[in-house]
Design a protein around this motif. Structure first.
Motif, PDB file in Angstrom:
ATOM      1  N   ILE A 317       0.844  -1.194   0.000  1.00 56.86           N
ATOM      2  CA  ILE A 317       0.000   0.000   0.000  1.00 56.86           C
ATOM      3  C   ILE A 317       0.884   1.250   0.000  1.00 56.86           C
ATOM      4  CG2 ILE A 317      -1.614   1.352   1.411  1.00 56.86           C
ATOM      5  CD1 ILE A 317      -3.059  -0.939   0.287  1.00 56.86           C
ATOM      6  N   TYR A 318       0.486   2.256  -0.754  1.00 59.87           N
ATOM      7  CA  TYR A 318       1.172   3.554  -0.650  1.00 59.87           C
ATOM      8  C   TYR A 318       0.132   4.657  -0.838  1.00 59.87           C
ATOM      9  CZ  TYR A 318       1.176   4.065  -5.804  1.00 59.87           C
ATOM     10  OH  TYR A 318       0.808   4.200  -7.111  1.00 59.87           O
ATOM     11  N   PHE A 319       0.492   5.857  -0.420  1.00 60.11           N
ATOM     12  CA  PHE A 319      -0.442   6.975  -0.439  1.00 60.11           C
ATOM     13  C   PHE A 319       0.136   8.131  -1.251  1.00 60.11           C
ATOM     14  CE2 PHE A 319      -1.079   4.575   3.433  1.00 60.11           C
ATOM     15  CZ  PHE A 319      -2.450   4.433   3.496  1.00 60.11           C
ATOM     16  N   ARG A 320      -0.753   8.846  -1.947  1.00 54.35           N
ATOM     17  CA  ARG A 320      -0.349  10.019  -2.726  1.00 54.35           C
ATOM     18  C   ARG A 320      -1.050  11.255  -2.174  1.00 54.35           C
ATOM     19  NH1 ARG A 320      -1.367   9.139  -8.884  1.00 54.35           N
ATOM     20  NH2 ARG A 320      -0.316  11.156  -8.900  1.00 54.35           N
ATOM     21  N   ASN A 321      -0.262  12.284  -1.898  1.00 52.41           N
ATOM     22  CA  ASN A 321      -0.832  13.508  -1.340  1.00 52.41           C
ATOM     23  C   ASN A 321      -1.652  14.261  -2.393  1.00 52.41           C
ATOM     24  OD1 ASN A 321       0.382  13.032   1.107  1.00 52.41           O
ATOM     25  ND2 ASN A 321       2.098  14.415   0.770  1.00 52.41           N
ATOM     26  N   VAL A 322      -2.750  14.837  -1.935  1.00 53.21           N
ATOM     27  CA  VAL A 322      -3.567  15.726  -2.769  1.00 53.21           C
ATOM     28  C   VAL A 322      -3.776  17.024  -1.977  1.00 53.21           C
ATOM     29  CG1 VAL A 322      -4.723  13.807  -3.914  1.00 53.21           C
ATOM     30  CG2 VAL A 322      -5.743  14.805  -1.871  1.00 53.21           C
ATOM     31  N   ARG A 323      -4.284  18.042  -2.655  1.00 51.84           N
ATOM     32  CA  ARG A 323      -4.537  19.322  -1.989  1.00 51.84           C
ATOM     33  C   ARG A 323      -6.029  19.577  -1.905  1.00 51.84           C
ATOM     34  NH1 ARG A 323      -1.443  21.065  -6.201  1.00 51.84           N
ATOM     35  NH2 ARG A 323      -2.956  22.693  -6.764  1.00 51.84           N
ATOM     36  N   VAL A 324      -6.449  20.222  -0.838  1.00 49.24           N
ATOM     37  CA  VAL A 324      -7.827  20.686  -0.714  1.00 49.24           C
ATOM     38  C   VAL A 324      -7.786  22.208  -0.676  1.00 49.24           C
ATOM     39  CG1 VAL A 324      -9.898  20.726   0.708  1.00 49.24           C
ATOM     40  CG2 VAL A 324      -8.591  18.605   0.490  1.00 49.24           C
ATOM     41  N   GLU A 325      -8.462  22.841  -1.637  1.00 46.15           N
ATOM     42  CA  GLU A 325      -8.441  24.294  -1.743  1.00 46.15           C
ATOM     43  C   GLU A 325      -9.861  24.822  -1.865  1.00 46.15           C
ATOM     44  OE1 GLU A 325      -5.968  25.585  -4.921  1.00 46.15           O
ATOM     45  OE2 GLU A 325      -4.152  24.585  -4.155  1.00 46.15           O
ATOM     46  N   ASN A 326     -10.045  26.041  -1.358  1.00 48.51           N
ATOM     47  CA  ASN A 326     -11.333  26.712  -1.477  1.00 48.51           C
ATOM     48  C   ASN A 326     -11.312  27.595  -2.716  1.00 48.51           C
ATOM     49  OD1 ASN A 326     -13.281  29.156  -0.835  1.00 48.51           O
ATOM     50  ND2 ASN A 326     -13.939  27.416   0.409  1.00 48.51           N
ATOM     51  N   ILE A 327     -12.210  27.301  -3.646  1.00 47.19           N
ATOM     52  CA  ILE A 327     -12.302  28.062  -4.890  1.00 47.19           C
ATOM     53  C   ILE A 327     -13.729  28.567  -5.037  1.00 47.19           C
ATOM     54  CG2 ILE A 327     -11.983  28.000  -7.399  1.00 47.19           C
ATOM     55  CD1 ILE A 327     -10.127  25.591  -6.995  1.00 47.19           C
ATOM     56  N   ASP A 328     -13.869  29.893  -5.081  1.00 51.47           N
ATOM     57  CA  ASP A 328     -15.199  30.503  -5.206  1.00 51.47           C
ATOM     58  C   ASP A 328     -16.147  29.994  -4.131  1.00 51.47           C
ATOM     59  OD1 ASP A 328     -14.338  31.925  -7.426  1.00 51.47           O
ATOM     60  OD2 ASP A 328     -14.948  30.348  -8.820  1.00 51.47           O
ATOM     61  N   GLU A 329     -15.613  29.962  -2.899  1.00 53.39           N
ATOM     62  CA  GLU A 329     -16.378  29.605  -1.704  1.00 53.39           C
ATOM     63  C   GLU A 329     -16.833  28.136  -1.685  1.00 53.39           C
ATOM     64  OE1 GLU A 329     -19.545  32.383  -1.194  1.00 53.39           O
ATOM     65  OE2 GLU A 329     -18.202  34.071  -0.882  1.00 53.39           O
ATOM     66  N   GLU A 330     -16.178  27.289  -2.497  1.00 54.17           N
ATOM     67  CA  GLU A 330     -16.436  25.850  -2.432  1.00 54.17           C
ATOM     68  C   GLU A 330     -15.113  25.121  -2.302  1.00 54.17           C
ATOM     69  OE1 GLU A 330     -19.708  23.592  -4.316  1.00 54.17           O
ATOM     70  OE2 GLU A 330     -19.691  25.225  -5.775  1.00 54.17           O
ATOM     71  N   ASP A 331     -15.112  24.009  -1.548  1.00 51.78           N
ATOM     72  CA  ASP A 331     -13.895  23.229  -1.357  1.00 51.78           C
ATOM     73  C   ASP A 331     -13.725  22.212  -2.482  1.00 51.78           C
ATOM     74  OD1 ASP A 331     -13.120  24.486   0.994  1.00 51.78           O
ATOM     75  OD2 ASP A 331     -14.340  23.154   2.238  1.00 51.78           O
ATOM     76  N   TYR A 332     -12.511  22.192  -3.025  1.00 49.52           N
ATOM     77  CA  TYR A 332     -12.189  21.277  -4.117  1.00 49.52           C
ATOM     78  C   TYR A 332     -10.946  20.452  -3.773  1.00 49.52           C
ATOM     79  CZ  TYR A 332     -15.413  23.723  -7.244  1.00 49.52           C
ATOM     80  OH  TYR A 332     -16.536  24.258  -7.821  1.00 49.52           O
TER      81      TYR A 332
END
Length: 524
Positions: A317-332
Motif C-alpha cells: 500500500i502507498y499513499f499520494r498527497n492531494v490538496r484541498v483548496e477553497n475556490i469561489d467559496e467551495e472546497d475542491y
C-alpha cells in the motif's frame, strides 16, 4: 573512365559521404571484431546501412574478412506499414549481399513472448507506459538487441555497434554522445555492455546531408529500395524523427519516445497524441483508424482509478498527497498529475473522508476490496494532510476488457493485404493465460474470451487447466466469507502449493507463503 569522372564529381559535391565511406573502410579493416549495424527503417539508419553496404562493395573480396550483422528490432507492436517495409528491406539487403558476395547478414530481434507489450499489460497488469514509467523500452527494444550483441561477444570476444546517431539530432543526444567519446578515438565506449563499442559514421551529418544523400539519383539504394518512398513517409509529419534501435540503457532518455515518430509502436501511450497513426490515416490509410481508437482508449484508461488496483503487485500500500483548496467559496480536491497533464479538480463533497487510523476498519465494515474495479472515492486524512490510495496494476476485470477489445480490433481489422493480421500473437495469449492462472484466475478466462471473440479455440496446454470448476469456486467463496478469510490470499496459497507440487526439495515455498501473508493491504 567516365564512371570515375562522374564519381569524383558526386564526391566533390558531397564530401561528407565520401569521408564517411572512407572512415567505414578504415575501421572495418582495422581488426577482426564483427559489426552489428542497427536498422530501424528510418532515414538515419537507412543512410548508415547504405553507406556500409557501398563501402564494403568497394573493397577487394579478399579483404572482406569479417561479418556485418544488420539487425532490426521488432517489438511486435510496430506500426504495421513500417514493419512491412522493414521486412522487405531486410530481405532485399540479404539477397543483394549474397549476390555480391558481401559478408552481410540481416536479423530481426524480438522480445521473448513473456516480455512483450501485451504480456506485461494484459498478463501482469502493468499500466501502459508514460514518461515517468517507460518500462517498454527496456523490455521490447534494449534487452532483445543486447541479447543478440552478447551472443556475438561470447563468440568473438568484442563487437562494434554501428549506429545512425547524429550530434545535431538533439542537444541531449549530442551531449550524451560526447560523454561517451574518448578523445582522439573514433569508437565510443558502450556504457552498459562490456566488450562492445559504438561507431557513428554519420555523427557529423545534418538533416540536409541525410536527405541529399538518400534522394541523390546518382546514389540509389544498392538493394533496390526507392528512397523517395521513405521520404514520402516523412512528408506531412510534424516530426522528422525516427525511432532508433536503442541498445544502451544510459541513453534511453536521450533517445526519447517514439510516439511522435513514423517509426514507433502503434500502441505508444508515452505521448499525448500519436502523430504517427494520425498522419498515416490523414494520408489515406483509413484502415488503421481502429488502431488509433484502441490506442487512445488504452491511454485514457491508464489513470482511471476504476481500472486499477489500489495496491502494488505484491500487496504494498502507498499513499499520494492531494490538496484541498477553497475556490469561489467551495472546497475542491486538487489531484496532481505527472508530466504535462492537467491537474484533476473535483468537489470535496464527492469524496468520503476517512481518518488514516480508521482506514482498515472502514474497508472491512464496508466490504471494500482494493483489487476490484471500484474506487469508492476515498479521501484519507492524516493530520492536516489529505491523501489518496496509490494505484497499482490493472485489475483483472480491466485486463479482461483490454484483451477482449484487442481481439475484437484484430478480428475486424481490414488490412490492405487482405490477410489475417495479428495484433497479438497466439504465443502471447498463451503466456497471458499462464500469468492469469498464476495470479489465481481459477476460472481460466483467457480461453473463454478468445473463443467468444474469435469463434475458435487455440491449442491450449492440457496442464494449464484450472484447479477448480465454477461450483467448487462458489463453495470456496462462501466458505471464505463465513470464516472471514481473504479469498485472494487463499487462491494465492493454493497456487503456490500447485507451483511447488512434485518437487522433492521445495526451496522458496516458505518465503512465498510468508510474502503472501504479509501483504500490506491485509495489515492496514
Amino acid at each position: 573512365m567516365l564512371n570515375n569522372i562522374i564519381s569524383n564529381l558526386i564526391n566533390a559535391e558531397n564530401p561528407k559521404v565520401e569521408d564517411a565511406k572512407q572512415l567505414i573502410k578504415e575501421i572495418y579493416l582495422e581488426d577482426h571484431r564483427p559489426w552489428v549495424v542497427g536498422y530501424s527503417g528510418g532515414k538515419d539508419s537507412t543512410v548508415v546501412v547504405q553507406l556500409v553496404f557501398e563501402a564494403l562493395a568497394d573493397l577487394p573480396k579478399e579483404k572482406l574478412h569479417k561479418k556485418v550483422y544488420v539487425i532490426s528490432s521488432d517489438t511486435l507492436v510496430e506500426t504495421p506499414l513500417i514493419i512491412s517495409s522493414i521486412n522487405n528491406t531486410l530481405r532485399r539487403v540479404q539477397d543483394r549481399a549474397l549476390l555480391m558476395g558481401l559478408p552481410i547478414e540481416t536479423h530481426k530481434v524480438k522480445p521473448d513472448f513473456d516480455q512483450t507489450f501485451w504480456a506485461n499489460i494484459i498478463g501482469k497488469g502493468y499500466p501502459s507506459p508514460n514518461q515517468k514509467f517507460r518500462w517498454c523500452t527496456d523490455r521490447l527494444k534494449i534487452d532483445p538487441a543486447n541479447q543478440f550483441i552478447k551472443e556475438k561477444v561470447s563468440t568473438f570476444g568484442e563487437v562494434i555497434m554501428v549506429l545512425g546517431v547524429r550530434d545535431d539530432e538533439s542537444v541531449t543526444r549530442g551531449n550524451t554522445m560526447k560523454s561517451h567519446t574518448v578523445e582522439g578515438k573514433v569508437l565510443m565506449r558502450h556504457s552498459t555492455l562490456s566488450n562492445a563499442y559504438v561507431f557513428a559514421p554519420i555523427r557529423n551529418f545534418t538533416l540536409e546531408d541525410i536527405w541529399d544523400y538518400l534522394l541523390d539519383e546518382n546514389s540509389p539504394s544498392p538493394w533496390g529500395d526507392d528512397n523517395h518512398e521513405l521520404n514520402k513517409l516523412y512528408q506531412d509529419s510534424s516530426s522528422s524523427r525516427e525511432c532508433p534501435l536503442v541498445v544502451d540503457k544510459s541513453v534511453k532518455e536521450s533517445a526519447g519516445s517514439c510516439g511522435n515518430s513514423r517509426f514507433g509502436c502503434w500502441t505508444c501511450t508515452v505521448v499525448t497524441k500519436d502523430k504517427a497513426l494520425n498522419g498515416f490515416i490523414e494520408n489515406g490509410e483509413d484502415w488503421m483508424r481502429p488502431l488509433l481508437e484502441f490506442r487512445n482508449w488504452l491511454a485514457e484508461i491508464r489513470d482511471n482509478r476504476n481500472y486499477r488496483q489500489k495496491y502494488r503487485k505484491h500487496g504494498k500500500i502507498y499513499f499520494r498527497n492531494v490538496r484541498v483548496e477553497n475556490i469561489d467559496e467551495e472546497d475542491y480536491v486538487i489531484i496532481p498529475k505527472k508530466a504535462s497533464r492537467k491537474e484533476e479538480i473535483t468537489k470535496l463533497e464527492s469524496f468520503t473522508i476517512v481518518e488514516k487510523s480508521a482506514l482498515k476498519s472502514f474497508l472491512k465494515k464496508n466490504n471494500i476490496d482494493l483489487s476490484r474495479d471500484e474506487d469508492n472515492s476515498l479521501l484519507i486524512k492524516d493530520g492536516e494532510t489529505y491523501q489518496q490510495l496509490g494505484l497499482g496494476p490493472f485489475t483483472m476485470k480491466a485486463r479482461e476488457t483490454i484483451l477482449r477489445k484487442l481481439l475484437e480490433v484484430q478480428r475486424d481489422l481490414k488490412h490492405p493485404s487482405g490477410e489475417h493480421y495479428e495484433l497479438i500473437k497466439d504465443e502471447e495469449i498463451k503466456v497471458i493465460r499462464r500469468y492469469w492462472l498464476e495470479n489465481d484466475d481459477f476460472e481460466d478466462r483467457v480461453p473463454q474470451i478468445f473463443r467468444e471473440v474469435m469463434g475458435y479455440d487455440l491449442d491450449w496446454e492440457y496442464d494449464d487447466r484450472p484447479l477448480f470448476d465454477k461450483e467448487q469456486l462458489s463453495d470456496l467463496e462462501l466458505l471464505c466469507d463465513e470464516m472471514k478469510v481473504d479469498m485472494k490470499v487463499l487462491k494465492r496459497l493454493i497456487s503456490i502449493e500447485k507451483e511447488y507440487n512434485g518437487y522433492k526439495i521445495r526451496r522458496g515455498v516458505s518465503q512465498d507463503i510468508e510474502k503472501t501473508l504479509k501483504q500490506d493491504y491485509l495489515h492496514l
